[in-house]
Every structure is written in structure tokens, then in C-alpha cells.
Design an enzyme around this catalytic site. Structure first.
Site, PDB file in Angstrom:
ATOM      1  N   SER A  23       0.813  -1.212   0.000  1.00  0.00           N
ATOM      2  CA  SER A  23       0.000   0.000   0.000  1.00  0.00           C
ATOM      3  C   SER A  23       0.851   1.269   0.000  1.00  0.00           C
ATOM      4  O   SER A  23       1.617   1.514  -0.912  1.00  0.00           O
ATOM      5  CB  SER A  23      -0.951  -0.048   1.198  1.00  0.00           C
ATOM      6  OG  SER A  23      -1.895   0.990   1.148  1.00  0.00           O
ATOM      7  N   ASP A  72      -2.695   6.241  -3.525  1.00  0.00           N
ATOM      8  CA  ASP A  72      -1.551   5.637  -2.844  1.00  0.00           C
ATOM      9  C   ASP A  72      -0.995   4.522  -3.724  1.00  0.00           C
ATOM     10  O   ASP A  72      -1.444   4.310  -4.853  1.00  0.00           O
ATOM     11  CB  ASP A  72      -1.941   5.123  -1.451  1.00  0.00           C
ATOM     12  CG  ASP A  72      -2.915   3.949  -1.512  1.00  0.00           C
ATOM     13  OD1 ASP A  72      -3.611   3.788  -2.526  1.00  0.00           O
ATOM     14  OD2 ASP A  72      -2.995   3.192  -0.524  1.00  0.00           O
ATOM     15  N   ASP A  91      -1.145   1.303  -3.921  1.00  0.00           N
ATOM     16  CA  ASP A  91      -1.945   0.210  -4.472  1.00  0.00           C
ATOM     17  C   ASP A  91      -3.315   0.669  -4.948  1.00  0.00           C
ATOM     18  O   ASP A  91      -4.151  -0.141  -5.318  1.00  0.00           O
ATOM     19  CB  ASP A  91      -2.085  -0.939  -3.466  1.00  0.00           C
ATOM     20  CG  ASP A  91      -3.034  -0.634  -2.330  1.00  0.00           C
ATOM     21  OD1 ASP A  91      -3.114   0.537  -1.920  1.00  0.00           O
ATOM     22  OD2 ASP A  91      -3.690  -1.571  -1.822  1.00  0.00           O
ATOM     23  N   ASP A 142      -6.036   2.138  -3.587  1.00  0.00           N
ATOM     24  CA  ASP A 142      -7.321   2.075  -2.897  1.00  0.00           C
ATOM     25  C   ASP A 142      -7.578   3.285  -2.000  1.00  0.00           C
ATOM     26  O   ASP A 142      -8.643   3.396  -1.390  1.00  0.00           O
ATOM     27  CB  ASP A 142      -7.468   0.775  -2.093  1.00  0.00           C
ATOM     28  CG  ASP A 142      -6.401   0.590  -1.029  1.00  0.00           C
ATOM     29  OD1 ASP A 142      -5.528   1.470  -0.873  1.00  0.00           O
ATOM     30  OD2 ASP A 142      -6.439  -0.450  -0.341  1.00  0.00           O
TER      31      ASP A 142
END
Length: 446
Positions: free
Chosen positions: A103, A242, A244, A246
Site C-alpha cells: 500500500s 496511494d 496500491d 485504494d
């Protein structure tokens, strides 16, 4: 039953350490293959996606081998955002999905998170079952039962088209200038494609991943460059993801930030006006202004533990269609997990329908000053059980009294103790948070 490896969002750590290590991840793939495909008729299939970290290649190969050894076929989709894996797992009728990502963490970290066949994060019971299988000896399936792997060549295009279908068919983004910061992460291709194909003019940041620059001075956790670019180009707004894909943070035309709480308030107000909102789920970290703003709208609000899977569980329990976190995880009815592109499109649709700027739309929302400090500790939970630590926390709460609130909790994804203070003034919030963070840090063993 306590979990040894799983946190609030899968397994995460420094690459090369005992957990995020190819040998361990190989066995994790094997264990997950057995648990997630139990009872499946025919050949089980699992989707694997990843962000842009260099270590993703290493871990992808290890997971692929572990799953194949358990007799599971693998569908490789390459670098795509986490919500895309949730979507593709459902539409490809796979039995599970796996995302290789840490993330918003730096490139040295990586992680593994899982989706069930219906695109939801795994419940605790299944994560505990995977951990139990990790204690078994690893036995490879017979040769004729081993899994195989193939690449899904049109995976990115499938997700782009899905995102575009969530935007009203009678609207487009022509005439809007957007600055889009993809954090050199998983959205670096699909994010710009979605907004460009809907007609927006784009200025791009963070779209040149090299394997080690993910989240480095860019993205939703470092929005300063985005703010400056919006101001200097006189763009209509800025969008930050960010690593990843999400989490979503927006910047209005004057360069002011809108965090997840404010975005949820904007979406909730619009959904309530449409008569399609029964309530909203936030977390214990959500700003008090969100709760009060929703109360003013007559919208029920409940708080969950931190983590978008806990938000989703509460949404399902209360039958609420909207939820999210201050950090920018926002779950809408269109997907089964936090999806930054979909959330951004919803805000853009509100702008187009109303003819108002983002600055005008946000009028009426005034967040309480909030300070969040991360204290790096090896064992945050044990420290919080220390009597002196409890005394320090109680003293901080007394200092705030009826002027604010305090939350101290271990991070579920990093070796951190998070100290959050919300108060009527920024000075009070900063003073209490900094003092308590130092006291707790001093108590930690050297």
C-alpha cells in the site's frame, strides 16, 4: 484465536525478513491454495495482481509456485490497483484473488492480501485457517494435479471499462483540467486512462515507476507536490492515489486538501439528496466533524475498527451503502473494497451535475484539528499494557477533558503505535499528541 502473521490488511513486512521472504511466501501460497479453494468443483483458479515494487516479481513467482503445488491454476494480471483485483476475481469467476502490495509503505516493504471469490477481504476465520495450514508439512500435489499459470492480457482494459461504466452516461469530463498523482504505483496506467477517456485534460505526477520510487515524495501520503502543481497550472482539482490505488485524497482549485472524511461527507450529501442513503460507516479515527455533519443531514453514522474490511463488515451489518476512512479508503456500492478511482469519479460527477467547483461544494464542512503521530515500536500492544503507559494516556485524556478526544492504538500494518488527538484548537491537539508520543516512546525498551 490470536493471529500470528495477519494484520488488518493481510500480511506485511520488510522484504527478506522471516515473513516476506520467498520461502515463506511459497508456503503461504500453498496454504492459501488449500484453504481458499476447499470444496471447489473442477480446477480451482486464483487471480494474482501486484503494485510496482521491484520485489513484486520475486513474491509473485513464489506465490505462483505455492498455489500450483496445491493444485491451483493462477491468473496473472500484472500491476493493477487492489480494487481491480477484487473486481477481476468476481468477473473472471475465480475462486480467490491475491494482491502483492504494501500500500502506502516504502518500496522496501511488501505484503500479501487476499480476496474471496466474491471480491471481499477475508474474514478472520479464513485467515486463521491459512495460518493453521502454515504449521503443516508442505506436501506437493501429484504431478497430474499441479496447477498452471497464464496471463490475462486484457486485464487493465477490463478494469478501465468497468470504472467508466460507473460514471453517468450523460456526463463527461471535457473542459476539466485534472492533476493526477499515481504515486508511481499500481494506478500509473489505468488511472490516467479512465480520466482521459472521459474527456479530461491531464497533468500527470507519479507515473514513472522504476520499482523503488513507489510513494517516494508523491501520492496520497505526500500531497505537497500535487498541491503546488494544481496552483501553478491553475487546474480545476488534483487527485492523489496511494501505491496500491485504494486510497484517495483530493485537492481543490486553490490547493487545499480534502481527506477521506470530507469526501465521504460530500458523497453522503449527494446520495441523501437522491434518496439512496440509509447511513454511513466511519472508523474510530473519523473526524468528529463528519459525525456532526451527517447528523445535521439526518444521516445515521456508526464507527468501526480501523481497516476497510471492518468498515465493510459494518456496512453489511447495518445495510449502509457508503463507508470509509480518513486515510481515503472509500467504499461505494460499485465495488467490494476501497476504490480510489471510483470514489474520484463520484466526486467529479457531483461537480458536473451541480456545475460547482470542488471549493464551492465543500462549503459547510469544518474539520476539527487532528494530529496523528506514529511512534515506532517493536511491540506496541505490550507497551499499552504497561501501567505507566496507561497512566500517561489517562493524564492526556484528562488534559483534553471536554475539549477533544484521544485514540491510542497499535497499527495493524506497521510496527507503530498511533497517537491521534482531536481538539477544538490545533495548538491543543499538537501539544497533547506530541507530549504523549514522547512519553510513550521514552517508556519503550531501548
Amino acid at each position: 484465536m490470536s493471529r500470528k502473521w495477519f494484520g488488518t490488511d493481510g500480511v506485511r513486512g520488510r522484504v527478506g525478513d522471516s515473513v516476506i521472504h520467498p520461502e515463506w511466501v511459497l508456503k503461504l501460497g500453498w496454504a492459501a491454495g488449500h484453504v481458499l479453494t476447499a470444496g471447489v468443483t473442477g480446477r480451482p483458479r486464483v487471480v494474482i495482481g501486484k503494485d510496482t515494487r521491484l520485489s513484486g516479481y520475486l513474491l509473485e513467482s513464489a506465490l505462483e509456485s505455492g498455489l500450483a503445488s496445491a493444485g491451483v491454476d493462477v491468473l496473472l494480471v500484472g500491476p493493477l490497483p487492489t480494487p481491480a483485483i477484487a473486481y477481476l476475481t468476481r468477473t473472471l469467476r475465480a475462486d480467490a484473488g491475491i494482491v502483492i502490495s504494501a500500500s502506502h509503505n516504502p518500496y522496501q516493504d511488501n505484503g500479501i492480501k487476499f480476496f474471496s471469490g466474491d471480491g471481499y477481504k477475508l474474514p478472520d476465520a479464513q485467515e486463521e485457517a491459512i495460518e493453521a495450514w502454515m504449521d503443516r508439512p508442505m506436501l506437493v500435489s501429484d504431478s497430474e494435479q499441479l496447477g498452471k499459470a497464464r496471463r490475462v492480457e486484457d486485464a487493465a482494459g477490463r478494469y478501465v471499462e468497468f470504472c467508466k461504466t460507473t460514471f453517468p452516461a450523460n456526463l463527461d469530463l471535457r473542459g476539466l483540467h485534472l492533476v493526477v498523482d499515481c504515486a508511481h504505483g499500481a494506478n500509473y496506467k489505468v488511472g490516467p486512462m479512465v480520466f482521459r477517456e472521459l474527456g479530461a485534460q491531464l497533468t500527470l505526477l507519479g507515473v514513472e515507476p522504476n520499482g523503488i520510487n513507489i510513494n517516494a515524495g508523491v501520492g496520497s501520503t505526500c500531497p505537497e507536490s500535487l498541491q503546488e502543481q494544481v496552483r501553478s497550472t491553475q487546474a480545476d482539482l488534483g487527485i492523489a492515489f496511494d501505491g496500491d490505488g485504494d486510497r484517495l485524497i483530493l485537492v481543490d482549485g486553490q490547493g487545499a486538501l480534502l481527506d477521506g472524511d470530507e469526501l465521504i461527507w460530500l458523497l453522503a450529501r449527494d446520495m441523501q439528496q437522491q434518496g439512496i442513503l440509509s447511513g454511513v460507516v466511519g472508523t474510530v479515527m473519523s473526524n468528529l466533524a463528519l459525525e456532526q455533519g451527517l447528523a445535521d443531514l439526518g444521516v445515521p453514522f456508526v464507527r468501526s475498527a480501523v481497516g476497510d474490511r471492518y468498515v465493510l463488515e459494518a456496512m453489511q451489518q447495518h445495510a449502509f451503502p457508503l463507508g470509509g476512512e480518513s486515510s481515503g479508503h472509500i467504499i461505494t456500492p460499485a465495488n467490494t473494497t476501497g476504490d480510489a478511482i471510483l470514489a474520484a469519479l463520484r466526486v467529479l460527477a457531483i461537480m458536473r451535475k451541480s456545475g460547482k467547483s470542488l471549493k464551492a461544494l465543500r462549503e459547510g464542512y469544518q474539520p476539527y484539528p487532528q494530529v496523528l503521530i506514529g511512534v515506532r515500536l517493536a511491540d506496541a500492544r505490550r507497551l499499552l499494557d504497561h501501567p505507566t503507559a496507561q497512566e500517561r494516556v489517562a493524564a492526556a485524556e484528562q488534559e483534553l477533558a471536554d475539549k477533544g478526544r484521544l485514540l491510542v492504538r497499535p497499527s495493524g500494518t506497521e510496527p507503530l503505535l498511533r497517537v491521534m488527538v482531536e481538539a477544538v484548537s490545533a495548538d491543543l491537539a499538537a501539544r497533547v499528541a506530541e507530549k504523549l508520543a514522547k512519553e510513550l516512546s521514552d517508556l519503550a525498551p531501548g
